[in-house]
Each structure stands twice: as C-alpha cells, then as structure tokens.
Design an enzyme around this catalytic site. Sequence first.
Site, PDB file in Angstrom:
ATOM      1  N   CYS A 298       0.702  -1.350  -0.200  1.00 57.40           N
ATOM      2  CA  CYS A 298       0.056  -0.021   0.139  1.00 57.40           C
ATOM      3  C   CYS A 298       0.963   1.320  -0.040  1.00 57.40           C
ATOM      4  O   CYS A 298       1.895   1.344   0.575  1.00 57.40           O
ATOM      5  CB  CYS A 298      -0.885  -0.028   1.226  1.00 57.40           C
ATOM      6  SG  CYS A 298      -2.084   1.379   1.430  1.00 57.40           S
TER       7      CYS A 298
ATOM      8  N   HIS B  72       0.352  -2.531   6.934  1.00 59.07           N
ATOM      9  CA  HIS B  72      -0.909  -2.384   7.770  1.00 59.07           C
ATOM     10  C   HIS B  72      -2.016  -2.869   7.094  1.00 59.07           C
ATOM     11  O   HIS B  72      -3.214  -3.005   7.705  1.00 59.07           O
ATOM     12  CB  HIS B  72      -1.002  -0.862   7.813  1.00 59.07           C
ATOM     13  CG  HIS B  72      -1.251  -0.108   6.661  1.00 59.07           C
ATOM     14  ND1 HIS B  72      -0.351   0.020   5.680  1.00 59.07           N
ATOM     15  CD2 HIS B  72      -2.463   0.316   5.884  1.00 59.07           C
ATOM     16  CE1 HIS B  72      -0.852   0.552   4.511  1.00 59.07           C
ATOM     17  NE2 HIS B  72      -2.061   0.783   4.651  1.00 59.07           N
TER      18      HIS B  72
ATOM     19  N   CYS C  11      -7.697  -2.598   3.958  1.00 56.60           N
ATOM     20  CA  CYS C  11      -7.464  -1.015   3.649  1.00 56.60           C
ATOM     21  C   CYS C  11      -8.148  -0.427   2.738  1.00 56.60           C
ATOM     22  O   CYS C  11      -8.838   0.526   2.480  1.00 56.60           O
ATOM     23  CB  CYS C  11      -5.981  -0.974   3.741  1.00 56.60           C
ATOM     24  SG  CYS C  11      -5.462   0.825   3.715  1.00 56.60           S
TER      25      CYS C  11
ATOM     26  N   HIS D 262       5.209   6.089   1.821  1.00 54.36           N
ATOM     27  CA  HIS D 262       5.461   7.345   2.253  1.00 54.36           C
ATOM     28  C   HIS D 262       6.400   7.264   3.592  1.00 54.36           C
ATOM     29  O   HIS D 262       7.294   8.021   3.636  1.00 54.36           O
ATOM     30  CB  HIS D 262       4.014   8.169   3.132  1.00 54.36           C
ATOM     31  CG  HIS D 262       3.157   8.645   1.861  1.00 54.36           C
ATOM     32  ND1 HIS D 262       3.580   9.619   1.245  1.00 54.36           N
ATOM     33  CD2 HIS D 262       1.961   8.137   1.748  1.00 54.36           C
ATOM     34  CE1 HIS D 262       2.625   9.992   0.288  1.00 54.36           C
ATOM     35  NE2 HIS D 262       1.681   9.184   0.616  1.00 54.36           N
TER      36      HIS D 262
ATOM     37  N   SER E 142       0.461   4.105   1.684  1.00 52.28           N
ATOM     38  CA  SER E 142       0.810   4.611   3.038  1.00 52.28           C
ATOM     39  C   SER E 142       2.232   4.017   3.430  1.00 52.28           C
ATOM     40  O   SER E 142       2.892   5.035   4.154  1.00 52.28           O
ATOM     41  CB  SER E 142      -0.191   4.198   3.993  1.00 52.28           C
ATOM     42  OG  SER E 142      -1.363   4.867   3.553  1.00 52.28           O
TER      43      SER E 142
END
Length: 370
Positions: free
Chosen positions: A41, A62, A170, A46, A43
């Site tokens: 993902c 996550h 997610c 980042h 996220s």
Amino acid sequence: MRTAPAAVLYESRQPMVIEEVTVLPPQLGEVMVRMKAAGICHSDLHVIKGDLPMPCPIILGHEGAGIVEEVGAGVTSVKPGDHVIPIWRASCGRCHYCLTGKPALCDMGTEMRFTGMMPDGKTRFRNHRGDSIRHYAGVSTFSSLSTMPEAAVVKIDPEFPLWKAALIGCGVITGVGAVIHAAQVPPGSKVAVFGCGGIGLNIIQGARLVHCTQIIAVDTLAIKEGYARALGATHFIDASRQDPVQAIRDLTGGRGVDYAFEAVGLPQPIEQAYDSLRKGGTCVVSGICRGDARAAINVNQLVYAEKTLKGTLYGSTRPRIDLPHLIDMSKVGSLMLDELLTRTYRLEDINEGYAALERGEVARSLILWD
C-alpha cells in the site's frame, strides 16, 4: 519466543531488509497472528521514502489477513485458529471518538501509528542483535508472525479467502467508505475521482455501488484507464494531457460534479478536485500527504458557492461492523475484488513490489505466504 521472516526498514530511503526476527509472545490483551497475505500500500511507501518520518528500525505493513496463532491472557473475542483482518487504527471502544462512531480517530490507534510502540510503550519484535524493532500502525503485517492488540483484529468468516480479506482491510474499506460513509453520496450523483491507485479505484467502485450516473476517473497515467473502467468509471481523463478541471466541466455541461474525491495525497489534485465541484458540491480528501503539504483553496467559494471540503480516515467507517459487511457484499458479487489484484509477490521480493507501485504499474499487489 518465536522467530519469523520479516521485512525490516532500518532507514528511510533505503530498501527493506529481509531477515529473521524474534517475535515475543502476546501479553495481556494481545494476540499473535500468522499472516497469510499483506497488501503493498502507498501509505507504507510514504514511510519508506521519508515523507512521513517514523522511528526505525520498524516493520511496516498495515493491510493484511491471517490466522490467530496464540492469544494472551484476557483475550475473549478471538481464539487460536480464527481468521482475522488486522485493523491499522485500533480503537479502545470507550473514548469520545469510539462512542460517537469515529473509531479511526481513537487516541489508541493514533499513538501506535506515530510511536511505533504497543500500548504499554514497548515492542514485541527483536532483531538478531537483540535490538527492539518498532511496530507500524500496531500490526506490522510485513512479518509472517506479528503480535498485536486484541483491539487490532476483527474475526472473519473462515471460508472467505484470506487474500481477498487482505484487500478489504485497507484499500477497499477506505475507498468504498469514503463514498458511502464520509460523503454519503446519493444515487444519481456525478462524481470525479482524482487518483486511480488502490484507494481511488475503490472510490470508483463505491460510486458504482451507490448507482452514480457519471463516474469520472482522473490520473496522470494512461495505464490506469483500464483499471478504472473495470471498476465502474464511465469516463477517464489523462491529467498529463489536459486540464482535468476544464475537462470535468465539459463533461458535466459546465456545472461541475456533485462530489469530488482526492486519493493521491498531493496539493495539486486536491485543488483540482475542489475546483471541479459544482456550487454546493463536496470535496473529500482521502490521500495521505507529506506532513508539510499545503493546498491553496479558493476560500470565497466556501461561502459564495457553498462548497464543502472535508477529509476521511479509514473511509470514516467502523471496521468491526463494516469489514464483515464488505465480505458479505463480495460473497454476493456486488463488491469486485478479483479485478483489483494485479500482482502477487513473495516476501523477499517486497522491494520490487514497491518499485512497481511507485511506477504506477499495478492496481493492487499482495505479499503472499504459503
């Protein structure tokens, strides 16, 4: 104590290191989960790139699904053998945010996300030197074994494929939730979706589920058109070749869309999404930006055009309720999951998986374990 292969980030802007880590047993109110699938993902990217600084070393991940291997004292909601989806914003169930239907804003999940620690201020991972390794979002799904709070898992139907459950955890719940819960889009609406990655594609899917009549997908990569149309987009705008705001106005008879969603995490598409609204329209931001990002918004339009600008975390959902609902929707065929999965990887190839994500080559990818 158990050992397990994991992808450890020792320093931002460096590849993750695949190594055996020690996983401490679950303590009071904790569970140990054997991961079977984990999502690649944006996220996490980042953090890898340093856009969202986190203390290292840390095990990222996550989004995932797995099987409970062991439980600590006091655990009542799951037992060994149960299939679960980790919740990357665990919630206490007692605070103001939990009791008012906003569990993603609970301080418990917020603190674990930014400290990399369990609620007791310690970690459950060690490397071969005995150094502590931090958790990401309390779940660290890039370890094949992960100890996490009981509050961070949702028990699911054991017959439901775990790879599909990982996708729901997610990208799907955030994107579909942004439409249904955050914006509460009514049938017949016209929407624009800026960014056709994992979240944006599921915003498109959410718009299809609520019977929007015009679903305009916007991206700077032409390859995303096929993914977007497969999930329900009626139009596609290549923002690298034309002004998306003007193109959206052209498609809506000059008025603009009722709802615009930003799923990129950059100031420019946030501004464009806001500008593409009709009078009285709503812009919902779901993309994760750098910590120092700022967007320039025409504030007068908040008044004279009565526009609304809002954000959404986790799709403004209640994961313990909405994750099982999404699974049921998939079972009856209304929620599309097969169309989302582009590639699968082994854990040892995780860095290539993130390189492909950054190049925009995939809709959604998964790490799979045997």
